[in-house]
Write an enzyme that holds these catalytic residues in place. Structure first.
Site, PDB file in Angstrom:
ATOM      1  N   GLU A  40      11.585 -14.592  57.479  1.00  0.00           N
ATOM      2  CA  GLU A  40      12.534 -14.336  56.518  1.00  0.00           C
ATOM      3  C   GLU A  40      12.271 -13.700  55.032  1.00  0.00           C
ATOM      4  O   GLU A  40      12.739 -14.225  54.192  1.00  0.00           O
ATOM      5  CB  GLU A  40      13.474 -15.564  56.144  1.00  0.00           C
TER       6      GLU A  40
HETATM    7  C1  TNX Z   1      15.006 -20.971  59.756  1.00  0.00           C
HETATM    8  S1  TNX Z   1      12.660 -20.595  61.544  1.00  0.00           S
HETATM    9  C2  TNX Z   1      13.793 -20.984  59.162  1.00  0.00           C
HETATM   10  C3  TNX Z   1      13.721 -22.067  58.156  1.00  0.00           C
HETATM   11  C4  TNX Z   1      14.909 -23.103  58.210  1.00  0.00           C
HETATM   12  C5  TNX Z   1      15.368 -23.238  59.461  1.00  0.00           C
HETATM   13  C6  TNX Z   1      16.578 -24.213  59.412  1.00  0.00           C
HETATM   14  C7  TNX Z   1      12.057 -20.026  60.188  1.00  0.00           C
HETATM   15  C8  TNX Z   1      10.895 -19.436  60.511  1.00  0.00           C
HETATM   16  N1  TNX Z   1      12.734 -20.284  59.021  1.00  0.00           N
HETATM   17  O1  TNX Z   1      13.259 -21.542  56.864  1.00  0.00           O
HETATM   18  O2  TNX Z   1      14.653 -24.119  57.501  1.00  0.00           O
HETATM   19  O3  TNX Z   1      15.743 -21.877  59.846  1.00  0.00           O
HETATM   20  O4  TNX Z   1      17.053 -24.335  60.657  1.00  0.00           O
END
Ligand code: TNX
Length: 551
Positions: A361
């Site tokens: 992300e």
């Molecule tokens: C996605 S999965 C994220 C996390 C969040 C999560 C909450 C991922 C690699 N990143 O930063 O905590 O969703 O469900």
């Protein structure tokens, strides 16, 4: 109408009935395979009877009910260590730990000795076992003479002892003496077992909410019940930095002092982290530390504002739960000096082979710059002697000299990137958010958790195949992992409600042969785990999908 035997004398009738009962019993208890690829379970014994192998979670590769009455633990039961060579000391430690666990509920002394004649529980390193037994396989037999666990390695013996505990009544999980207990019996059985995948993990996010060393150790206790062998710790995120790094004191002095919601947070000293690693290792779990880079880094930017060259930082403390806004400067020597120091220290403290660099992300960096950053950090991890792991967004940077293991969590049209990375030599851990994210709600109205990846009830956590969920070349899946993100979870009691009963579903996907997966049988076996959790003092969510026995 008179039956054919009505005319016989009462004595002869009695004899015939006894013979018929014996024949039926022999048919039922004869060498009958209760599990195996495509096998089916025999009817479980009643709750008060000895526990049979058709109740084990995760289901073993094969289990056969033996003839005869099985073994009953007593004041005289010894734990006997057999084998030669340097690994025997480790087997002795496994024996001591098993004895200690059994002493508490039963009150029996469980002397640990070397081999010797007599009954008891034998732990045997046996190099003559077939090679396919592997690093974690074991065999377990129980009969009137005792219990015998054999393996090629101490890890296999340890895992065999986990199965043994499940063959004993649920009260064996009690941390205090069980006074009006059941007979401590193991049904006669022969188990042959080994895992489907080498990697069976769970992740705990200690960044969004901090959990103490004791709380993390409690989490490990739950994982160890189900033969999970990797603990991934998400140590850093926008809301907090949780591990001390020499020479970078502001990371913890500033970044350690807050968490989601604005409560104080916390961090691990190097000694704390080593203690978690030791506790995990003793239970044959390997710690995989994650330092999330270059995104999810607001806590770093608060501590060292010079690492923010794009102006992505939000005011500190950041106590909300948005994702994707922050990034370290993707280039420049100062940032790589920082990542190099952090990686060297984490690698120094971590005996396991993996170091996770996050990579998820990152919205504030262009794809090229992102890929170059991840490659360079991956190379630093390799130089520190570890294999770099990254979330699936790092796929373009995977391959020789870069990320070696991808953690697959979001589809979003990126499957081809993962296949390409596999073509360059990467392997994959499957953590699809819609199946394995333990922070997803069970159903829309559930009070805890999030639902951006949908809701996950126990059945949907269980009903998928890690090898075929997405189209990947055969042999590229190293295993599975269930992440527990903690934006909405601030106490160990709440962790339990999300973890149990879904973790065993993932554990069975990771351990048991695919052909044996069967929701109907699984929910029956899972139902019986509830009494174990209660005996151990673990909370769980009593989902109505599972036929829990009446209290
Ligand atoms: C996605 S999965 C994220 C996390 C969040 C999560 C909450 C991922 C690699 N990143 O930063 O905590 O969703 O469900």
């Amino acid at each position: 109408m008179p039956t054919p035997i009505a005319g016989l004398s009462a004595w002869v009738r009695g004899l015939l009935i006894v013979l018929a009962v014996l024949l039926l019993a022999a048919a039922g208890f004869g060498l009958h395979r209760v599990f195996g690829p495509g096998g089916t379970a025999t009817a479980p014994a009643g709750p008060a009877g000895p526990r049979t192998a058709d109740r084990i979670v995760p289901a073993p590769l094969a289990a056969t009910a033996g003839p005869g009455p099985g073994y009953r633990l007593s004041e005289r039961t010894a734990v006997r260590v057999e084998g030669a060579g340097e690994q025997v000391a480790e087997v002795r430690r496994i024996a001591e730990r098993l004895a200690d666990e059994l002493r508490r509920p039963t009150g029996y002394p469980f002397e640990v000795t070397d081999g010797g004649p007599g009954d008891g529980i034998r732990l045997v390193l046996d190099p003559a076992l077939p090679a396919e037994t592997g690093a974690e396989g074991y065999r377990l037999t129980a009969d009137a003479e005792g219990v015998r666990i054999t393996a090629l390695t101490p890890a296999g013996l340890h895992l065999g002892t986990r199965t043994l505990r499940q063959l004993l009544p649920p009260q064996i999980e009690s941390r205090v003496p069980v006074t009006a207990g059941p007979p401590w019996s193991v049904a006669a059985v022969s188990v042959e077992d080994r895992p489907r995948y080498a990697y069976r993990g769970a992740m705990l996010d200690v960044a969004r909410h901090f959990f103490t060393v004791a709380e993390v150790e409690g989490f490990i206790d739950r994982l160890a019940l189900y033969k999970i062998n990797y603990l991934h710790l998400h140590l850093t995120d926008d809301q907090g930095w949780r591990i001390e790094i020499p020479g970078r004191p502001a990371l913890t002095a500033v970044g350690g002092g807050s968490e989601v919601g604005g409560t104080p947070g916390g961090f691990y000293t190097a000694a704390d982290y080593r203690e978690i690693v030791r506790y995990a290792q003793e239970r044959y779990l390997t710690v995989v530390p994650e330092i999330d880079l270059p995104g999810h880094s607001n806590a770093v930017l608060a501590a060292y504002p010079e690492l923010d060259c794009t102006g992505s930082a939000r005011p500190w403390p950041y106590t909300g739960i948005e994702v994707g806004f922050s990034t370290l400067c993707p280039a420049g020597e100062a940032v790589f000096a920082f990542t190099g120091e952090v990686i060297a220290e984490i690698a120094r403290l971590t005996p396991g082979p993996y170091l996770h660099i996050g990579g998820d992300e990152v919205r504030a960096v262009a794809p090229e710059a992102y890929r170059d950053f991840v490659r360079r950090v991956g190379a630093q991890v390799l130089a520190a002697g570890k294999t770099p792991v990254g979330w699936n967004q790092t796929a373009p940077a995977a391959g020789p000299g870069g990320v070696g293991l991808l953690q697959y969590w979001d589809g979003k049209g990126r499957d081809q990137d993962v296949r390409d990375a596999i073509g360059r030599g990467a392997k994959v851990i499957m953590s699809p958010a819609g199946r394995t994210y333990l922070d997803m709600k069970y159903e829309a109205s559930y009070p805890l958790g999030l639902r951006w990846a949908g809701t996950i009830d126990v059945r949907s956590a269980y009903s998928w195949d890690p090898d075929t969920l997405i189209d990947l070349p055969a042999g590229s899946v190293l295993g599975v992992e269930a992440p527990l993100w903690t934006e909405t979870l601030d106490t160990p009691e709440r962790l339990d409600l999300m973890l149990l009963p879904r973790l065993p579903a993932l554990a069975e996907l990771g351990w048991s042969p695919k052909a044996g997966h069967d929701w109907t049988g699984f929910r029956q076996r899972l139902a019986e785990q509830g009494a174990r959790w209660t005996a151990a003092g673990f909370g769980y969510e009593k989902r109505s999908e599972i036929p829990w026995p009446a209290p």
